[in-house]
Design an enzyme around this catalytic site. Structure first.
Site, PDB file in Angstrom:
ATOM      1  N   VAL A   1     -26.618   4.690 -56.090  1.00  0.00           N
ATOM      2  CA  VAL A   1     -25.246   4.337 -55.734  1.00  0.00           C
ATOM      3  C   VAL A   1     -24.337   5.151 -56.647  1.00  0.00           C
ATOM      4  O   VAL A   1     -24.743   5.580 -57.724  1.00  0.00           O
ATOM      5  CB  VAL A   1     -24.965   2.827 -55.880  1.00  0.00           C
ATOM      6  CG1 VAL A   1     -25.705   2.036 -54.814  1.00  0.00           C
ATOM      7  CG2 VAL A   1     -25.331   2.320 -57.263  1.00  0.00           C
ATOM      8  N   SER A   2     -23.104   5.357 -56.207  1.00  0.00           N
ATOM      9  CA  SER A   2     -22.235   6.299 -56.909  1.00  0.00           C
ATOM     10  C   SER A   2     -21.648   5.777 -58.210  1.00  0.00           C
ATOM     11  O   SER A   2     -21.257   6.546 -59.064  1.00  0.00           O
ATOM     12  CB  SER A   2     -21.096   6.746 -55.985  1.00  0.00           C
ATOM     13  OG  SER A   2     -21.636   7.443 -54.876  1.00  0.00           O
TER      14      SER A   2
END
Length: 202
Positions: A10-11
């Site tokens: 995930v970012s």
């Protein structure tokens, strides 16, 4: 012995990886073999991705939910795919794109189709990343035109700052005393002092 691994990305730390984790658990990827990074996909300098590379060996199988979870840089995705499938010689299965399953179609036509799909999807992933950055920049620019200020609010100083600064210059009080009375940092003190001198023409 062939081992099965999963990779989740995930970012940022405030994003939720549950959807990717559920997808991997549904295909029985051992929890101990799932590597998670909470980091941008702009490159592959990610702590847990690098740990995963150290674990992988020829014949292993790696699952990822989608190609943009691997990365968002077109050239880097292509490079990593070659490292994984050619140099380390593992199989990769991209769950949301059945054509990107290296266990299938190992003949020339199958390899050609997989490579073509990979190029298209990795291009789309990078293009989306660039669009996100563009939208962010446009949003910031628009907010600034509306008077929205970014960053930490500027520290205010008390009305007696000029008097205290003069006493400091005359060595009547110490810098520490000024900072304490004004409740400011040393950097703020010197910045405000420069501004004060400019106003006074010094």
């Amino acid at each position: 012995m062939i081992d099965i691994y999963g990779y989740v990305r995930v970012s940022s730390t405030d994003q939720n990886e549950d959807r990717q984790m559920i997808a991997l658990k549904n295909i029985d990827v051992p929890l101990k073999n799932i590597f998670i990074d909470k980091q941008s996909g702009k490159d592959f300098k990610r702590k847990n991705y690098q740990k995963l590379l150290e674990k992988l060996k020829s014949g292993d199988l790696l699952y990822i939910s989608s190609i943009d979870r691997l990365g968002r840089n077109y050239e880097e995705i292509q490079k990593q795919w070659r490292i994984l499938t050619k140099e380390i010689a593992i199989d990769i299965c991209v769950l949301d794109m059945p054509l990107l399953d290296t266990r299938n179609g190992k003949d020339l036509m199958g390899t050609f189709i997989a490579d073509l799909v990979l190029q298209i999807l990795s291009f789309v992933a990078q293009n989306e990343r660039e669009n996100i950055k563009k939208r962010q920049a446009e949003g910031i620019a628009a907010a600034k035109t509306r008077g929205v200020k970014f960053g930490r609010p500027e520290k205010t100083v008390p009305n007696e700052f000029a008097k205290l600064a003069k006493e400091w210059e005359q060595k009547k009080i110490t810098l520490e005393q000024v900072l304490e009375k004004c409740d400011i940092s040393e950097a703020t003190f010197y910045r405000r002092l420069r501004e004060l001198r400019l106003i006074n023409g010094k």
